[in-house]
Enzyme design. Structure first.
Site, mmCIF file in Angstrom:
data_model
loop_
_atom_site.group_PDB
_atom_site.id
_atom_site.type_symbol
_atom_site.label_atom_id
_atom_site.label_comp_id
_atom_site.label_asym_id
_atom_site.label_seq_id
_atom_site.Cartn_x
_atom_site.Cartn_y
_atom_site.Cartn_z
ATOM 1 N N GLY A 49 0.839 -1.194 0.000
ATOM 2 C CA GLY A 49 0.000 0.000 0.000
ATOM 3 C C GLY A 49 0.871 1.240 0.000
ATOM 4 O O GLY A 49 2.032 1.193 0.438
ATOM 5 N N GLN A 54 2.989 9.995 1.307
ATOM 6 C CA GLN A 54 4.288 9.311 1.325
ATOM 7 C C GLN A 54 5.145 9.659 0.116
ATOM 8 O O GLN A 54 6.340 9.356 0.103
ATOM 9 C CB GLN A 54 4.093 7.796 1.377
ATOM 10 C CG GLN A 54 3.491 7.310 2.685
ATOM 11 C CD GLN A 54 3.394 5.800 2.692
ATOM 12 O OE1 GLN A 54 2.427 5.230 2.213
ATOM 13 N NE2 GLN A 54 4.419 5.146 3.211
ATOM 14 N N CYS A 96 6.202 0.010 7.155
ATOM 15 C CA CYS A 96 5.798 1.169 6.355
ATOM 16 C C CYS A 96 6.964 1.599 5.483
ATOM 17 O O CYS A 96 8.110 1.631 5.955
ATOM 18 C CB CYS A 96 5.386 2.302 7.293
ATOM 19 S SG CYS A 96 4.820 3.776 6.439
ATOM 20 N N LEU A 97 6.676 1.930 4.242
ATOM 21 C CA LEU A 97 7.740 2.371 3.337
ATOM 22 C C LEU A 97 8.351 3.695 3.787
ATOM 23 O O LEU A 97 9.429 4.062 3.337
ATOM 24 C CB LEU A 97 7.203 2.500 1.902
ATOM 25 C CG LEU A 97 6.734 1.191 1.250
ATOM 26 C CD1 LEU A 97 6.237 1.442 -0.163
ATOM 27 C CD2 LEU A 97 7.842 0.147 1.248
ATOM 28 N N HIS A 138 -4.230 1.341 7.708
ATOM 29 C CA HIS A 138 -2.855 1.856 7.749
ATOM 30 C C HIS A 138 -2.683 2.992 6.737
ATOM 31 O O HIS A 138 -2.151 4.060 7.073
ATOM 32 C CB HIS A 138 -1.877 0.708 7.458
ATOM 33 C CG HIS A 138 -0.443 1.123 7.355
ATOM 34 N ND1 HIS A 138 0.527 0.669 8.219
ATOM 35 C CD2 HIS A 138 0.199 1.948 6.481
ATOM 36 C CE1 HIS A 138 1.693 1.214 7.890
ATOM 37 N NE2 HIS A 138 1.519 1.988 6.831
ATOM 38 N N GLU A 139 -3.148 2.763 5.508
ATOM 39 C CA GLU A 139 -2.970 3.786 4.467
ATOM 40 C C GLU A 139 -3.810 5.028 4.765
ATOM 41 O O GLU A 139 -3.369 6.155 4.543
ATOM 42 C CB GLU A 139 -3.317 3.220 3.085
ATOM 43 C CG GLU A 139 -2.454 2.056 2.628
ATOM 44 C CD GLU A 139 -0.965 2.304 2.794
ATOM 45 O OE1 GLU A 139 -0.506 3.454 2.655
ATOM 46 O OE2 GLU A 139 -0.252 1.335 3.089
ATOM 47 N N HIS A 142 -2.294 7.532 7.023
ATOM 48 C CA HIS A 142 -1.363 8.490 6.397
ATOM 49 C C HIS A 142 -2.081 9.776 5.976
ATOM 50 O O HIS A 142 -1.448 10.825 5.864
ATOM 51 C CB HIS A 142 -0.693 7.866 5.174
ATOM 52 C CG HIS A 142 0.424 6.914 5.497
ATOM 53 N ND1 HIS A 142 1.569 7.290 6.155
ATOM 54 C CD2 HIS A 142 0.570 5.593 5.235
ATOM 55 C CE1 HIS A 142 2.375 6.242 6.288
ATOM 56 N NE2 HIS A 142 1.785 5.191 5.745
HETATM 57 NI NI NI Z 1 2.730 3.323 5.664
#
Ligand code: NI
Length: 176
Positions: A49, A54, A96-97, A138-139, A142
């Protein structure tokens, strides 16, 4: 297509409230290209995701998709809202990226109902459960400036990737 640079924890863009996307912008060539770039960036980094903040765009857009055991379809959510949370909770390891090399356990509702616009700007209204529901939450975090670190109730589970692989990888998600 382009791989977009990822904002990392500490970058103030990750702490902002994202703006809604104007529906008339969604079908434009530029915006469709941006959505494609988001997917390409997510896949390049082996994520499941990615949210627009991000990649340093504070807009209410998330993309996701996962193949394999807990597969869920490629999904684009614009201006998403969670309109129902189921009573059951699930505890899963998250990463998480935007947070390099760390995993941590987070407990979230295991089923949700989501309303959003899709990449054509058409309304979506669907139920999600399991990993898909966790990924959506989670997304969407953000989009309100929250990271999985903020959702951890027990920081003692914070784990570096090498240690995750050595000690915790086989641990299944726990349904509470
Ligand atoms: Ni994330």
């Amino acid at each position: 297509m382009a791989i977009l640079p990822i904002a990392k924890v500490g970058n103030p863009v990750l702490r902002k409230i994202a703006e809604p996307v104007a529906p008339e912008v969604i079908p434009t060539r530029d915006y469709q290209q941006f959505i494609d770039d988001m997917f390409e960036t997510m896949i390049e980094h082996e994520g499941i995701g990615l949210a627009a903040p991000q990649v340093s765009r504070s807009e209410q857009l998330v993309v996701m998709g996962c193949e394999g055991e807990n597969a869920f379809p490629r999904t684009v959510l614009l201006n998403p809202r969670i309109v129902f949370y189921g009573p059951a909770q699930v505890e899963m390891w998250e990463g998480c990226l935007s947070v390099d090399g760390l995993r941590g356990k987070v407990t979230r509702p295991s089923s949700i109902r989501v309303q959003a616009l899709d990449r054509q700007g058409q309304p979506l209204d669907f139920d999600a459960s399991g990993l898909f529901a966790v990924c959506i939450q989670h997304e969407m975090d953000h989009l309100i400036g929250q990271l999985f670190l903020d959702r951890m109730s027990d920081l003692s589970t914070l784990t570096q990737l090498k240690e995750f692989d050595a000690y915790w990888k086989q641990e299944p998600a726990t349904v509470i």
